[in-house]
Design a protein around this motif. Structure first.
Motif, PDB file in Angstrom:
ATOM      1  N   VAL A  68       0.839  -1.211   0.000  1.00 49.40           N
ATOM      2  CA  VAL A  68       0.000   0.000   0.000  1.00 49.40           C
ATOM      3  C   VAL A  68       0.867   1.251   0.000  1.00 49.40           C
ATOM      4  CG1 VAL A  68      -1.691   1.317   1.329  1.00 49.40           C
ATOM      5  CG2 VAL A  68      -1.948  -1.166   1.101  1.00 49.40           C
ATOM      6  N   SER A  69       1.894   1.257   0.822  1.00 48.92           N
ATOM      7  CA  SER A  69       2.767   2.437   0.927  1.00 48.92           C
ATOM      8  C   SER A  69       3.485   2.714  -0.385  1.00 48.92           C
ATOM      9  CB  SER A  69       3.782   2.236   2.056  1.00 48.92           C
ATOM     10  OG  SER A  69       3.138   2.052   3.295  1.00 48.92           O
ATOM     11  N   LEU A  75       1.406   5.953  -7.558  1.00 47.81           N
ATOM     12  CA  LEU A  75       0.231   6.334  -8.339  1.00 47.81           C
ATOM     13  C   LEU A  75      -1.012   5.964  -7.549  1.00 47.81           C
ATOM     14  CD1 LEU A  75      -0.624   7.435 -11.197  1.00 47.81           C
ATOM     15  CD2 LEU A  75      -0.807   5.028 -11.896  1.00 47.81           C
ATOM     16  N   GLY A  76      -1.886   6.935  -7.330  1.00 49.80           N
ATOM     17  CA  GLY A  76      -3.099   6.685  -6.566  1.00 49.80           C
ATOM     18  C   GLY A  76      -4.317   6.600  -7.460  1.00 49.80           C
ATOM     19  N   ILE A 299      -4.174   1.819  -5.755  1.00 44.72           N
ATOM     20  CA  ILE A 299      -3.833   1.506  -4.359  1.00 44.72           C
ATOM     21  C   ILE A 299      -4.586   0.281  -3.876  1.00 44.72           C
ATOM     22  CG2 ILE A 299      -3.891   2.341  -1.979  1.00 44.72           C
ATOM     23  CD1 ILE A 299      -3.449   5.167  -3.080  1.00 44.72           C
ATOM     24  N   VAL A 300      -5.898   0.239  -4.098  1.00 44.90           N
ATOM     25  CA  VAL A 300      -6.663  -0.894  -3.572  1.00 44.90           C
ATOM     26  C   VAL A 300      -6.355  -2.174  -4.342  1.00 44.90           C
ATOM     27  CG1 VAL A 300      -8.507   0.525  -2.622  1.00 44.90           C
ATOM     28  CG2 VAL A 300      -8.720  -0.339  -4.953  1.00 44.90           C
ATOM     29  N   THR A 301      -6.079  -2.064  -5.637  1.00 43.73           N
ATOM     30  CA  THR A 301      -5.744  -3.282  -6.378  1.00 43.73           C
ATOM     31  C   THR A 301      -4.349  -3.786  -6.014  1.00 43.73           C
ATOM     32  OG1 THR A 301      -5.171  -1.873  -8.288  1.00 43.73           O
ATOM     33  CG2 THR A 301      -7.325  -2.940  -8.306  1.00 43.73           C
ATOM     34  N   ALA A 302      -3.437  -2.875  -5.702  1.00 38.75           N
ATOM     35  CA  ALA A 302      -2.123  -3.300  -5.212  1.00 38.75           C
ATOM     36  C   ALA A 302      -2.263  -3.980  -3.856  1.00 38.75           C
ATOM     37  CB  ALA A 302      -1.177  -2.110  -5.112  1.00 38.75           C
TER      38      ALA A 302
END
Length: 420
Positions: A68-69, A75-76, A299-302
């Motif tokens: 997440v970090s 890229l967000g 972010i959420v897919t990572a």
């Protein structure tokens, strides 16, 4: 707000600022690590609910935090006018894990309710059958829970949830839980889809009788309707398989038309997914017919990718099966427990002589977080990283928890007598 804030301070602040529809929180939690969390007064709890089957990797897992970090620093949010590598990689991986046939696809959203809304839209697009009769109904099962948004709510059977918001989305037909004949009778040429949880979550962690999902598959195939499996709570290794329907004792070899996911997929961040199986289902929604601003952002897919990485690397699917059987066996040995349901690390145990809310309150005082999922059933959905020793600590404490819950019942009875 300081970590040592007294309960009356944070409760007052909560009530002043948050919508009362959210209910009254039990504790102010400040941090967590693994399967444990701490509250503002420094008390430690074993988290056996995992944010309602969400925190698959527990709290502050280093691989999850790192993913997440790093993504947040790269890229967000980009909207769906653009693509990102984590999004594509996650979609491809989900299709592989689901063993979805060629032509299948993934639609990302932000929650389980939204995943089921997308499935509802797909169902509305099912063409009429050979007889030409319009398709107007969707079949759902009594005891089901599919979400709180208007479409998902319409497919949720609990009248208390739906009644304040009538009239709701039309065309939903409920059939009795476990009644195969009623299910088959309801799936006719007017049916667009059947939506069913492989194991009912909010309905009490209830397993369908043998053959029920197979009957749903046969009936929908004969009628030309979709079979939608709501795996929001049961998916992503929770039940001892990547998807609960992949277990022979649950899915009995069926292949669905649509699967919905959320909860454990994001490991704590909001993400849902709707997976239509095969090109026919995948093309029910055309460009411009559905969408979401935040859905599938990098972010959420990572984060979800990290969840899948750790589950696979650490063998957590098999562990959920083994630990779940160990847990179920230990629960059945406790005095007063008459049944244990579910699969893997989604379990409920039944105490017909006690109010489940009293049991949950006693467990919290003893340092364990669980959930009153129905009047006499307590739900356990711990992180998949929970250890055997941690589960054993709960089952060892359960007799004292049950005794404390029984005392609570007697104390309430005395209070009623004194007030009379």
């Amino acid at each position: 707000m300081a970590e040592t804030a007294p309960a009356e301070t944070w409760r007052t602040a909560h009530e002043a600022a948050l919508l009362p529809a959210l209910g009254r929180p039990q504790r102010l939690l400040t941090h967590g690590s693994g399967a444990r969390v701490w509250d503002a007064e420094g008390r430690e709890y074993l988290d056996l609910l995992a944010g309602i089957a969400v925190n698959a990797l527990g709290h502050a897992h280093p691989d999850y935090v790192r993913a997440v970090s790093e993504q947040a620093a790269t890229l967000g949010q980009i909207s769906n006018y653009f693509a990102s590598e984590p999004q594509i990689a996650l979609a491809s991986r989900l299709l592989a894990l689901a063993e979805a046939p060629a032509g299948s696809a993934v639609y990302f959203c932000n929650s389980g309710a939204e995943a089921n809304e997308a499935a509802l839209k797909m169902a509305r697009r099912v063409p009429a059958g050979p007889g030409g009769a319009p398709r107007t109904t969707i079949v759902a099962v009594e005891g089901s829970f599919h979400g709180r948004t208007m479409g998902a709510l319409a497919m949720t059977s609990k009248e208390a949830f739906r009644a304040p918001f009538e009239p709701g989305v039309p065309g939903i037909r409920f059939v009795p839980f476990g009644d195969e004949a009623a299910l088959r009778a309801a799936v006719d040429e007017t049916c667009q889809a059947v939506i069913v949880e492989p194991i009912q979550g909010e309905g009490g962690v209830r397993n369908h009788p043998a053959g029920y999902l197979r009957a749903a598959r046969e009936a929908t195939r004969e009628a030309g309707a979709l079979l939608v499996l709501d795996e929001v709570q049961t998916g992503i290794g929770r039940c001892g398989a990547w998807f609960a329907f992949q277990r022979p004792d649950i899915g009995e070899g069926i292949v669905p038309d649509v699967v919905t996911l959320a909860k454990g997929l994001g490991g704590g961040l909001p993400i849902g997914a709707t997976i239509p199986f095969g090109s026919s289902a995948a093309h029910l929604l055309q460009p411009g017919q559905h969408g979401s601003t935040f859905a599938g952002n990098p972010i959420v897919t990572a984060a979800a990718g990290a969840v899948l990485d750790v589950i696979e690397r650490d063998g957590l699917v098999a562990a959920a099966q083994d630990l779940g059987e160990r847990l179920a066996s230990a629960l059945m040995k406790a005095d007063g427990v008459t049944a244990v349901s579910g699969a893997g690390l989604l379990r409920a145990f039944e105490l017909p002589e006690l109010d489940s809310h009293d049991v949950v309150a006693a467990a919290l005082e003893a340092g364990f977080i669980c959930n009153a999922v129905s009047a006499h059933r307590v739900r356990l959905a711990p992180p998949l990283i929970v250890s055997a020793e941690q589960l054993d600590a709960f089952t060892a404490a359960l007799p004292d928890i049950i005794a404390a819950a029984a005392r609570r019942v007697k104390d309430k009875e005395k209070e009623k007598e004194a007030a009379a």
